[in-house]
Design an enzyme around this catalytic site. Structure first.
Site, mmCIF file in Angstrom:
data_model
loop_
_atom_site.group_PDB
_atom_site.id
_atom_site.type_symbol
_atom_site.label_atom_id
_atom_site.label_comp_id
_atom_site.label_asym_id
_atom_site.label_seq_id
_atom_site.Cartn_x
_atom_site.Cartn_y
_atom_site.Cartn_z
ATOM 1 N N GLY A 7 32.145 34.131 35.440
ATOM 2 C CA GLY A 7 33.457 33.686 34.934
ATOM 3 C C GLY A 7 33.559 32.170 34.881
ATOM 4 N N GLY A 20 36.073 29.497 32.726
ATOM 5 C CA GLY A 20 37.513 29.455 32.976
ATOM 6 C C GLY A 20 37.969 28.118 33.523
ATOM 7 N N GLN A 21 39.232 28.072 33.941
ATOM 8 C CA GLN A 21 39.851 26.819 34.390
ATOM 9 C C GLN A 21 39.063 26.190 35.550
ATOM 10 O OE1 GLN A 21 43.538 27.114 36.533
ATOM 11 N NE2 GLN A 21 44.008 24.949 36.285
ATOM 12 N N ASP A 56 29.380 33.957 31.638
ATOM 13 C CA ASP A 56 30.720 34.438 31.279
ATOM 14 C C ASP A 56 30.565 35.455 30.157
ATOM 15 O OD1 ASP A 56 33.624 34.518 30.556
ATOM 16 O OD2 ASP A 56 33.740 32.734 31.807
ATOM 17 N N TYR A 108 46.562 42.264 40.224
ATOM 18 C CA TYR A 108 45.686 41.129 40.559
ATOM 19 C C TYR A 108 45.695 40.897 42.072
ATOM 20 C CZ TYR A 108 44.438 36.109 40.898
ATOM 21 O OH TYR A 108 43.881 34.897 41.228
ATOM 22 N N LYS A 157 42.646 41.455 44.837
ATOM 23 C CA LYS A 157 42.137 40.355 45.670
ATOM 24 C C LYS A 157 42.313 40.673 47.163
ATOM 25 C CE LYS A 157 40.789 37.243 42.559
ATOM 26 N NZ LYS A 157 39.510 36.529 42.541
ATOM 27 N N ILE A 169 46.184 26.163 40.855
ATOM 28 C CA ILE A 169 45.297 24.996 40.665
ATOM 29 C C ILE A 169 45.690 24.239 39.391
ATOM 30 C CG2 ILE A 169 42.903 24.230 40.446
ATOM 31 C CD1 ILE A 169 43.548 25.619 43.164
HETATM 32 P P1 NAD Z 1 40.265 31.883 34.359
HETATM 33 O O1 NAD Z 1 41.058 33.046 33.868
HETATM 34 O O2 NAD Z 1 40.486 30.553 33.743
HETATM 35 O O3 NAD Z 1 38.704 32.230 34.262
HETATM 36 C C1 NAD Z 1 38.206 33.504 34.561
HETATM 37 C C2 NAD Z 1 36.964 33.717 33.733
HETATM 38 O O4 NAD Z 1 36.507 35.043 33.980
HETATM 39 C C3 NAD Z 1 37.204 33.590 32.221
HETATM 40 O O5 NAD Z 1 36.379 32.588 31.671
HETATM 41 C C4 NAD Z 1 36.876 34.977 31.687
HETATM 42 O O6 NAD Z 1 36.233 34.952 30.423
HETATM 43 C C5 NAD Z 1 35.964 35.523 32.777
HETATM 44 N N1 NAD Z 1 35.911 36.977 32.773
HETATM 45 C C6 NAD Z 1 36.925 37.857 32.565
HETATM 46 N N2 NAD Z 1 36.437 39.106 32.554
HETATM 47 C C7 NAD Z 1 35.110 39.011 32.788
HETATM 48 C C8 NAD Z 1 34.070 39.957 32.892
HETATM 49 N N3 NAD Z 1 34.274 41.263 32.718
HETATM 50 N N4 NAD Z 1 32.818 39.508 33.158
HETATM 51 C C9 NAD Z 1 32.558 38.179 33.298
HETATM 52 N N5 NAD Z 1 33.508 37.236 33.176
HETATM 53 C C10 NAD Z 1 34.772 37.656 32.929
HETATM 54 O O7 NAD Z 1 40.451 31.815 35.934
HETATM 55 P P2 NAD Z 1 40.290 30.556 36.894
HETATM 56 O O8 NAD Z 1 41.622 29.948 37.015
HETATM 57 O O9 NAD Z 1 39.139 29.735 36.500
HETATM 58 O O10 NAD Z 1 40.008 31.300 38.263
HETATM 59 C C11 NAD Z 1 38.694 31.473 38.768
HETATM 60 C C12 NAD Z 1 38.807 32.339 40.011
HETATM 61 O O11 NAD Z 1 39.669 31.680 40.957
HETATM 62 C C13 NAD Z 1 39.403 33.710 39.751
HETATM 63 O O12 NAD Z 1 38.730 34.659 40.533
HETATM 64 C C14 NAD Z 1 40.833 33.573 40.209
HETATM 65 O O13 NAD Z 1 41.335 34.775 40.692
HETATM 66 C C15 NAD Z 1 40.717 32.559 41.319
HETATM 67 N N6 NAD Z 1 41.966 31.814 41.510
HETATM 68 C C16 NAD Z 1 42.405 30.925 40.573
HETATM 69 C C17 NAD Z 1 43.594 30.241 40.777
HETATM 70 C C18 NAD Z 1 44.120 29.249 39.782
HETATM 71 O O14 NAD Z 1 45.231 28.737 39.972
HETATM 72 N N7 NAD Z 1 43.381 28.924 38.727
HETATM 73 C C19 NAD Z 1 44.321 30.470 41.945
HETATM 74 C C20 NAD Z 1 43.867 31.409 42.862
HETATM 75 C C21 NAD Z 1 42.663 32.055 42.652
HETATM 76 N N1 SER Z 2 47.060 30.722 39.740
HETATM 77 C C1 SER Z 2 46.828 32.128 39.893
HETATM 78 C C2 SER Z 2 47.758 32.921 39.060
HETATM 79 O O1 SER Z 2 48.820 32.401 38.779
HETATM 80 C C3 SER Z 2 47.004 32.508 41.347
HETATM 81 O O2 SER Z 2 45.913 33.222 41.748
HETATM 82 O O3 SER Z 2 47.460 34.023 38.742
#
Ligand code: NAD
Ligand code: SER
Length: 313
Positions: free
Chosen positions: A10, A13-14, A36, A141, A145, A171
């Site tokens: 993944g 992503g962000q 990804d 979700y 988790k 984030i």
């Molecule tokens: P995001 O949604 O920007 O990125 C997630 C990535 O996972 C995407 O690029 C998507 O294409 C990929 N993905 C989805 N389904 C998939 C699959 N079947 N196989 C492979 N890849 C797949 O999320 P993010 O913000 O970059 O978050 C990364 C991790 O951090 C996640 O596990 C999320 O739960 C966790 N997280 C993020 C935040 C936040 O604020 N960004 C907060 C808490 C936890």
């Molecule tokens: N930033 C994430 C969301 O809003 C928290 O895991 O889903």
């Protein structure tokens, strides 16, 4: 030369976009492989397509590339997850199990699992939430988790898997755009201010949530992964904190730079999700065990976000 070979799932992503770049600085570009289901926007190092639900492909790639560590970021986030609960469960939970089994079988040495404030729910005390509190998440979700955290803990205790995890707050970063989350407003608002557009906020003005600036989140992740094993006392997701604010408070900071910037509040279904999460987090275990310290508060983050985003605009 680094003996570690790291795979990020993944990674487009962000968080993955920024974390992979930092990991490449530490371990060398060729030793950090991103993956990804979508094509990366730019070609900054080795990449392969891996759908986390394609167990066979993941196992083959890990063996072929001689991967030693997996940063398992692939997931469907809180708001998007509500549109397709069963798919979200499948990706978020079964994806993790495949990665944990690679650890159990001794194919990889270390795993990073990002948990979240979405594990908290209506039964969780909302202010200064402790590490060990009742969890009754309201989103699929959050359910995936919270269950994932338990399995990380179980795989560590039962099979000795070196899995490490934090409960990230929302984030915020200038390098990448979030999507599908409940905390996304806190990035979108900067883009609107800089574009000179009014921002329509999908959360109400007084909704307080824990947040963190991207450089802190990335540093915390790498520091946790590099800490000696004996310092890691929690295997199910360390509470992690930096700041907490409301939409009205972030708006007040941004308006100091853009006095004509306007905001309107139109809460949607994400309001209920946000209200089920904590307002602020007690992360004293992370601070004590592996010396976690945040660097950015709302004021410092806003200055840096605006400086960086204006350079790009
Ligand atoms: P995001 O949604 O920007 O990125 C997630 C990535 O996972 C995407 O690029 C998507 O294409 C990929 N993905 C989805 N389904 C998939 C699959 N079947 N196989 C492979 N890849 C797949 O999320 P993010 O913000 O970059 O978050 C990364 C991790 O951090 C996640 O596990 C999320 O739960 C966790 N997280 C993020 C935040 C936040 O604020 N960004 C907060 C808490 C936890
Ligand atoms: N930033 C994430 C969301 O809003 C928290 O895991 O889903």
């Amino acid at each position: 030369m680094s003996k570690e070979k790291i795979l990020l799932t993944g990674a487009n992503g962000q968080i993955g976009t920024v974390l992979s770049a930092e990991l490449r600085k530490v371990y060398g570009t060729e030793n950090v492989i991103t993956s990804d289901i979508t094509k990366p926007k730019s070609n900054l190092g080795p990449f392969c397509f891996i759908d986390i639900l394609n167990k066979q492909r993941l196992i083959e790639q890990v063996k072929e590339l001689e991967i030693t560590q997996v940063y398992h970021l692939a997931a469907i986030l809180s708001a998007s997850g509500e549109w397709n609960p069963l798919k979200t469960w499948d990706v978020n939970f079964n994806g993790l199990l495949t990665v944990l089994n690679l650890g159990k079988e001794g194919i990889i040495d270390k795993i990073f699992f990002p948990s979240t404030i979405a594990v908290f729910g209506k039964t969780t005390p909302r202010v200064n939430t402790n590490q060990d509190v009742p969890l009754l998440p309201t989103t699929v979700y959050g359910m995936s988790k919270a269950t994932g955290e338990n399995w990380c803990n179980y795989y560590h205790k039962r099979y000795g898997v070196d899995v490490r995890s934090v409960r990230y707050p929302g984030i915020i970063g200038h390098q990448s755009i979030p999507s599908g989350g409940t905390t996304d407003y806190a990035v979108e608002i900067y883009h609107s201010a800089i574009a000179g557009k009014e921002y329509t906020c999908f959360l109400d003005k007084d909704t307080r949530l824990p947040m963190m600036y991207m450089p802190d989140a990335v540093r915390a992740t790498i520091e946790l992964m590099e800490s000696p094993k004996e310092k890691i006392n929690i295997r199910y997701g360390y509470n992690l904190a930096a700041m907490s604010f409301t939409p009205a408070e972030i708006y007040s900071e941004i308006v100091k730079y853009y006095p004509d910037f306007k905001i309107v509040y139109k809460p949607d279904f994400r309001q209920e999700i946000a209200e089920s999460w904590s307002e602020s987090i007690d992360d004293s275990e992370a601070r004590a065990d592996w010396n976690w310290q945040h660097a950015y508060d709302l004021e410092k983050m806003t200055k840096d976000m605006i400086e960086n985003l204006t350079k790009k605009s």
